[in-house]
Design an enzyme around this catalytic site. Structure first.
Site, short mmCIF file in Angstrom:
data_model
loop_
_atom_site.label_atom_id
_atom_site.label_comp_id
_atom_site.label_asym_id
_atom_site.label_seq_id
_atom_site.Cartn_x
_atom_site.Cartn_y
_atom_site.Cartn_z
CE1 TYR A 158 -5.31 22.58 -3.30
CE2 TYR A 158 -6.74 21.63 -4.98
CZ TYR A 158 -6.47 21.91 -3.65
OH TYR A 158 -7.35 21.49 -2.67
CB SER A 197 -6.36 14.27 3.68
OG SER A 197 -5.44 15.17 3.12
N PRO A 198 -8.46 11.46 2.33
CG PRO A 198 -9.34 10.37 0.46
CD PRO A 198 -8.72 11.67 0.88
N GLY A 243 -3.72 12.63 10.61
CA GLY A 243 -3.23 13.92 11.06
C GLY A 243 -3.29 14.95 9.95
CG PHE A 248 -4.73 5.38 7.49
CD1 PHE A 248 -5.41 4.19 7.27
CD2 PHE A 248 -5.28 6.56 7.02
CE1 PHE A 248 -6.63 4.19 6.60
CE2 PHE A 248 -6.49 6.57 6.35
CZ PHE A 248 -7.18 5.38 6.13
#
Length: 308
Positions: free
Chosen positions: A52, A217-218, A222, A228
């Site tokens: 990171y 990535s909650p 994709g 979303f």
């Protein structure tokens, strides 16, 4: 904040985790505000990785907190190794694991990690080498517990056969709009795309073996295709359902997206990678929400999944 025991350990962990992947985007003062907000909300778990920001994120974290032994003892620190990002390959050799941990500890300004994860499965992995590395790290007091990220049941079993320590965590991608780890089980034995087994039964395997799952990535769909939430072009029905349920509980859509993962009985930790304190506060309000079974399925179906 919700808390539960982490696998077979004495650690009591928050269900929400502050993911530190994007700290490089912040100034030291901005990073401090974000981290302090997480702590004030009851988050005691912080997720790092040596890739990171090529290590810069770990440095910023320690500097923002002015890391000291007294501060260190109030939190659970997890980091990951195994991805050689500059060369673009995976390396779970003993030498690389040991060298990576020394670098992580130096950047985080701490003597030990609570948990070390192997970031990605390495096709060239030698489990006995990993075992030697883990044994040395544990005996030296540098790492208390070990786990993996993005590993299948068979990959975990292959490692575990050689390891002197139980793997206690598996970090996987999971969100309302990315549910392969759930889909094939719901539509088992049906001749539809959703029934294709893409996950090797990892959720059930981890529940059977008391391995804590962590969802990364909650809020994405994709592979880093974007959030979303609020995307009414690609997910109109899903956003409508989430917004309706959010209004009922008097929280934001972020809280509902978080609560949807938390509602699963596997006690899945949700890794929040946001850099915005306001978004973090929104997600933390999920602690006051327990979705009904009907609401959970409404959201699941609105994301385009079938329930036979």
């Amino acid at each position: 904040m919700k808390y539960f025991p982490l696998s077979d350990t004495n650690l009591e962990v928050s269900s929400l985790v502050l993911g530190c992947m994007r700290l490089k985007q912040l100034s030291i003062s901005e990073a401090e505000k974000l981290i302090r907000t997480a702590i004030e909300q009851g988050i005691n778990f912080f997720d790092h990785a040596d890739i990171y920001g090529h290590g810069v994120c770990e440095e910023i974290f320690a500097e923002a907190l002015q890391m000291s032994p007294s501060i260190r003892e109030t939190m659970i620190l997890q980091s990951k190794c195994g991805i050689r990002s500059k060369e673009n390959y995976y390396d779970l050799s003993k030498e690389h694991i040991l060298r990576s941990v020394d670098g992580i500890l130096k950047r985080l300004q701490t003597d030990y990690l609570d948990i070390l994860l192997l970031h990605r499965p390495d096709p060239l992995v030698e489990p006995d080498e990993v075992a030697e590395a883990f044994d040395q790290l544990h005996s030296q007091g540098k790492v208390k517990y070990f786990g993996v990220s993005n590993h299948t049941p068979a990959q975990i079993e292959l490692l575990q056969r050689s390891l002197p320590h139980k793997l206690i965590v598996n970090q996987i991608q999971l969100s309302i709009a990315h549910t392969p780890v759930i889909d094939s089980g719901v539509s088992f034995n049906m001749k539809v795309d959703q029934s294709i087994n893409r996950d090797s039964g990892i959720v059930d395997y981890c529940r059977l073996n008391n391995i804590t799952l962590q969802a990364w990535s909650p809020f994405q769909h994709g592979f880093f295709k974007g959030p979303f939430l609020g995307d009414t072009t690609n997910f109109p029905e899903l956003n409508q359902i989430i917004d309706t349920i959010a209004k009922k509980y008097e929280v934001t859509n972020t809280a509902i997206a978080t609560a949807w993962i938390e509602r699963h009985p596997a006690n899945i930790q949700v890794i929040l990678g946001t850099t915005k304190p306001g978004r973090l506060l929104d997600a933390c309000k999920s602690s006051g929400v327990t979705l009904t079974r009907e609401e959970w399925y409404q959201i699941y179906k609105a994301a385009g999944n079938i329930v036979p």
